[in-house]
Design a protein around this motif. Sequence first.
Motif, PDB file in Angstrom:
ATOM      1  N   VAL A   1      34.579  60.610 132.991  1.00  0.00           N
ATOM      2  CA  VAL A   1      35.742  60.237 132.224  1.00  0.00           C
ATOM      3  C   VAL A   1      35.240  58.914 131.275  1.00  0.00           C
ATOM      4  CG1 VAL A   1      37.954  59.019 132.262  1.00  0.00           C
ATOM      5  CG2 VAL A   1      37.652  60.610 133.747  1.00  0.00           C
ATOM      6  N   PHE A   2      35.728  58.945 129.986  1.00  0.00           N
ATOM      7  CA  PHE A   2      35.227  57.930 129.117  1.00  0.00           C
ATOM      8  C   PHE A   2      36.578  57.417 128.648  1.00  0.00           C
ATOM      9  CE2 PHE A   2      33.983  57.060 124.452  1.00  0.00           C
ATOM     10  CZ  PHE A   2      33.589  55.912 124.794  1.00  0.00           C
ATOM     11  N   SER A   3      36.646  56.344 128.714  1.00  0.00           N
ATOM     12  CA  SER A   3      37.800  55.305 128.292  1.00  0.00           C
ATOM     13  C   SER A   3      37.273  54.245 127.423  1.00  0.00           C
ATOM     14  CB  SER A   3      38.583  54.564 129.228  1.00  0.00           C
ATOM     15  OG  SER A   3      39.646  54.008 129.006  1.00  0.00           O
ATOM     16  N   PRO A   4      37.164  54.628 125.864  1.00  0.00           N
ATOM     17  CA  PRO A   4      36.738  53.702 125.032  1.00  0.00           C
ATOM     18  C   PRO A   4      37.203  52.360 124.656  1.00  0.00           C
ATOM     19  CG  PRO A   4      37.940  55.445 123.850  1.00  0.00           C
ATOM     20  CD  PRO A   4      38.048  55.698 125.353  1.00  0.00           C
ATOM     21  N   HIS A   5      36.544  51.235 124.383  1.00  0.00           N
ATOM     22  CA  HIS A   5      36.956  49.867 124.140  1.00  0.00           C
ATOM     23  C   HIS A   5      37.298  50.075 122.830  1.00  0.00           C
ATOM     24  CE1 HIS A   5      37.563  45.720 123.593  1.00  0.00           C
ATOM     25  NE2 HIS A   5      36.686  45.662 122.804  1.00  0.00           N
ATOM     26  N   ILE A   6      38.581  49.773 122.363  1.00  0.00           N
ATOM     27  CA  ILE A   6      38.918  50.134 120.802  1.00  0.00           C
ATOM     28  C   ILE A   6      38.515  48.548 120.336  1.00  0.00           C
ATOM     29  CG2 ILE A   6      40.899  50.202 119.584  1.00  0.00           C
ATOM     30  CD1 ILE A   6      42.282  51.916 121.591  1.00  0.00           C
ATOM     31  N   THR A   7      37.764  48.576 119.178  1.00  0.00           N
ATOM     32  CA  THR A   7      37.491  47.305 118.556  1.00  0.00           C
ATOM     33  C   THR A   7      38.399  47.051 117.394  1.00  0.00           C
ATOM     34  OG1 THR A   7      35.646  48.644 117.316  1.00  0.00           O
ATOM     35  CG2 THR A   7      35.165  47.433 119.386  1.00  0.00           C
ATOM     36  N   TYR A   8      38.971  48.089 116.683  1.00  0.00           N
ATOM     37  CA  TYR A   8      39.901  47.916 115.693  1.00  0.00           C
ATOM     38  C   TYR A   8      40.778  48.802 115.554  1.00  0.00           C
ATOM     39  CZ  TYR A   8      41.718  46.637 111.065  1.00  0.00           C
ATOM     40  OH  TYR A   8      42.749  46.058 110.194  1.00  0.00           O
ATOM     41  N   PRO A   9      42.314  48.769 115.591  1.00  0.00           N
ATOM     42  CA  PRO A   9      42.814  47.406 115.064  1.00  0.00           C
ATOM     43  C   PRO A   9      42.823  46.232 116.311  1.00  0.00           C
ATOM     44  CG  PRO A   9      44.368  48.918 115.783  1.00  0.00           C
ATOM     45  CD  PRO A   9      43.107  49.734 115.945  1.00  0.00           C
ATOM     46  N   ASP A  10      42.912  45.018 115.894  1.00  0.00           N
ATOM     47  CA  ASP A  10      42.940  44.036 116.796  1.00  0.00           C
ATOM     48  C   ASP A  10      43.900  43.319 116.363  1.00  0.00           C
ATOM     49  OD1 ASP A  10      42.105  42.468 114.494  1.00  0.00           O
ATOM     50  OD2 ASP A  10      40.146  42.223 115.100  1.00  0.00           O
ATOM     51  N   SER A  11      44.172  42.005 117.211  1.00  0.00           N
ATOM     52  CA  SER A  11      45.487  41.256 116.967  1.00  0.00           C
ATOM     53  C   SER A  11      45.401  40.769 115.708  1.00  0.00           C
ATOM     54  CB  SER A  11      45.361  40.327 118.279  1.00  0.00           C
ATOM     55  OG  SER A  11      44.258  39.444 117.979  1.00  0.00           O
ATOM     56  N   ALA A  12      44.556  40.469 114.872  1.00  0.00           N
ATOM     57  CA  ALA A  12      44.457  39.906 113.521  1.00  0.00           C
ATOM     58  C   ALA A  12      45.083  40.942 112.535  1.00  0.00           C
ATOM     59  CB  ALA A  12      43.328  39.230 113.235  1.00  0.00           C
ATOM     60  N   ALA A  13      44.929  42.247 112.778  1.00  0.00           N
ATOM     61  CA  ALA A  13      45.064  43.303 111.931  1.00  0.00           C
ATOM     62  C   ALA A  13      46.675  43.467 111.443  1.00  0.00           C
ATOM     63  CB  ALA A  13      44.800  44.616 112.585  1.00  0.00           C
ATOM     64  N   ILE A  14      46.573  43.558 110.121  1.00  0.00           N
ATOM     65  CA  ILE A  14      47.935  44.069 109.728  1.00  0.00           C
ATOM     66  C   ILE A  14      47.807  45.297 108.713  1.00  0.00           C
ATOM     67  CG2 ILE A  14      49.844  43.211 107.886  1.00  0.00           C
ATOM     68  CD1 ILE A  14      48.884  40.121 108.621  1.00  0.00           C
ATOM     69  N   TRP A  15      48.676  46.331 109.028  1.00  0.00           N
ATOM     70  CA  TRP A  15      48.370  47.505 108.336  1.00  0.00           C
ATOM     71  C   TRP A  15      49.477  47.698 107.451  1.00  0.00           C
ATOM     72  CZ3 TRP A  15      46.645  51.689 112.454  1.00  0.00           C
ATOM     73  CH2 TRP A  15      45.472  51.423 112.493  1.00  0.00           C
ATOM     74  N   LEU A  16      49.371  48.235 106.263  1.00  0.00           N
ATOM     75  CA  LEU A  16      50.652  48.526 105.354  1.00  0.00           C
ATOM     76  C   LEU A  16      51.132  49.824 105.589  1.00  0.00           C
ATOM     77  CD1 LEU A  16      49.126  46.877 101.836  1.00  0.00           C
ATOM     78  CD2 LEU A  16      51.124  45.873 103.673  1.00  0.00           C
ATOM     79  N   MET A  17      52.352  50.258 105.613  1.00  0.00           N
ATOM     80  CA  MET A  17      52.605  51.547 105.628  1.00  0.00           C
ATOM     81  C   MET A  17      52.039  52.473 104.620  1.00  0.00           C
ATOM     82  SD  MET A  17      56.669  50.835 106.766  1.00  0.00           S
ATOM     83  CE  MET A  17      57.028  49.489 107.869  1.00  0.00           C
ATOM     84  N   GLY A  18      51.650  53.664 104.934  1.00  0.00           N
ATOM     85  CA  GLY A  18      51.125  54.538 103.605  1.00  0.00           C
ATOM     86  C   GLY A  18      49.441  54.134 103.674  1.00  0.00           C
ATOM     87  N   SER A  19      48.947  53.151 104.043  1.00  0.00           N
ATOM     88  CA  SER A  19      47.526  52.992 103.826  1.00  0.00           C
ATOM     89  C   SER A  19      46.570  53.631 104.660  1.00  0.00           C
ATOM     90  CB  SER A  19      47.199  51.500 104.113  1.00  0.00           C
ATOM     91  OG  SER A  19      47.463  51.097 105.408  1.00  0.00           O
ATOM     92  N   VAL A  20      45.469  53.811 104.235  1.00  0.00           N
ATOM     93  CA  VAL A  20      44.297  54.543 105.087  1.00  0.00           C
ATOM     94  C   VAL A  20      43.760  53.294 105.561  1.00  0.00           C
ATOM     95  CG1 VAL A  20      42.135  55.621 104.790  1.00  0.00           C
ATOM     96  CG2 VAL A  20      44.093  56.406 103.487  1.00  0.00           C
TER      97      VAL A  20
END
Length: 142
Positions: free
Chosen positions: A38-57
């Motif tokens: 089993v591989f359970s990857p550590h997610i490095t991004y998004p992190d707590s500082a991330a702000i994503w805009l709706m519709g953005s890539v």
Amino acid sequence: MFKLSALISTVLLVGLSNFGSPSVASPLSIIKRDSKIVFSPHITYPDSAAIWLMGSVQNVTWDTADLPNEKRKATGIVLLGYLENGSEHLDIKSPLATGFPMDMGSVSIRVPARLKERNDYICVVFGDSGNISEQFKITKSH
């Protein structure tokens, strides 16, 4: 939206092994388990500082340092969800990405254009198990 622990428990109990089509995905067909490794990857991004805009890539990234050789060609799924009242609410009907190689360590996604603005969104990266990102914000504009 489904609770992550319930989703994984259901899949493990039933033991299904096929990915469903993104448009008809169910909690029972979202994860493919093809071995006892089993591989359970550590997610490095998004992190707590991330702000994503709706519709953005955006790019979702994870650490591949612990990826077992047997999983180098495994493919993954990224789901969007949010944490509320101690539960993970995952949108399994509309995965952000599917079928990408887990050994890439990242995948580009388009943030859905119609979401509720909130600061407790999470991403989950599934290879054959899932891992939750830190909570982050999605907004209409900066």
